[in-house]
Design a protein around this motif. Sequence first.
Motif, mmCIF file in Angstrom:
data_model
loop_
_atom_site.group_PDB
_atom_site.id
_atom_site.type_symbol
_atom_site.label_atom_id
_atom_site.label_comp_id
_atom_site.label_asym_id
_atom_site.label_seq_id
_atom_site.Cartn_x
_atom_site.Cartn_y
_atom_site.Cartn_z
ATOM 1 N N LYS A 1 54.308 47.807 69.547
ATOM 2 C CA LYS A 1 55.476 47.794 70.404
ATOM 3 C C LYS A 1 56.433 46.698 69.954
ATOM 4 O O LYS A 1 56.008 45.681 69.379
ATOM 5 N N ASP B 1 55.584 42.786 69.762
ATOM 6 C CA ASP B 1 54.185 42.430 69.527
ATOM 7 C C ASP B 1 54.084 41.473 68.344
ATOM 8 O O ASP B 1 54.956 41.441 67.474
ATOM 9 N N PRO C 1 49.128 42.498 71.208
ATOM 10 C CA PRO C 1 50.085 42.753 72.290
ATOM 11 C C PRO C 1 50.725 41.449 72.750
ATOM 12 O O PRO C 1 50.031 40.444 72.942
ATOM 13 N N ARG C 2 52.031 41.456 72.920
ATOM 14 C CA ARG C 2 52.756 40.205 73.213
ATOM 15 C C ARG C 2 52.204 39.497 74.444
ATOM 16 O O ARG C 2 52.084 38.273 74.453
#
Length: 221
Positions: A157, A160, A173-174
Amino acid sequence: MSNTSVLDRFAALDSAAVSDALDRLGLASGVGGIRPVWGPAAVVGFAVTVGLEPRTQGPAEAHIATTAVETADDQSVIVVDNQGRTDVSCWGGILSLGAARRGVRGVVADGVCRDVAEARELGFPVFSRGSIPTTARGRLQQCSTGEPVTVAGLTVKQGDVVVADETGLVVVPRGRAEQVAEIATIILARERAIADEVRAGTPVSQAMHDARLAGAMEPVR
């Protein structure tokens, strides 16, 4: 934690340590097969995503990935989803030049690239499945930018954390970045301590046993 601090923490790690941390959290632990194309390289940055698809009939649009290049910055890694195709380039020399001029940290492509010598001369890291001279013009078009993409089965995404090196690719994932960085830092410190013992003469079977490697995640002192 600031964006710069997050990237600095991951820059001190490698893909294997980050992969182990992702494993402990039940997250996707990374992929192989996407490697630097012109020499040893490692990149860490926030993903700027590009999705590609086969060209369809209609008026010509902006060249693939140019939108991503123009919105990226010096904390970015451009991530190109070309569905693993190896018959047509999805990244080339002018894109490398444009990205390098904006300070972009590198590109990771689920596909192949061209103009490898130009990227090498720029010192611009390109990670892909290989290289081919065949142009994207008339063969590919951009279907998304800034939207989630898939790279070798990994969902990426926008924003990220991307870590790519000679071993492979991991995507964090961030929202889990600080947690993953903390665990990976502990893992890396433990493995370095084990390596030091082996260098000092400790038998590998004694220094590197599963119970120790799978031990509790105590803070690093």
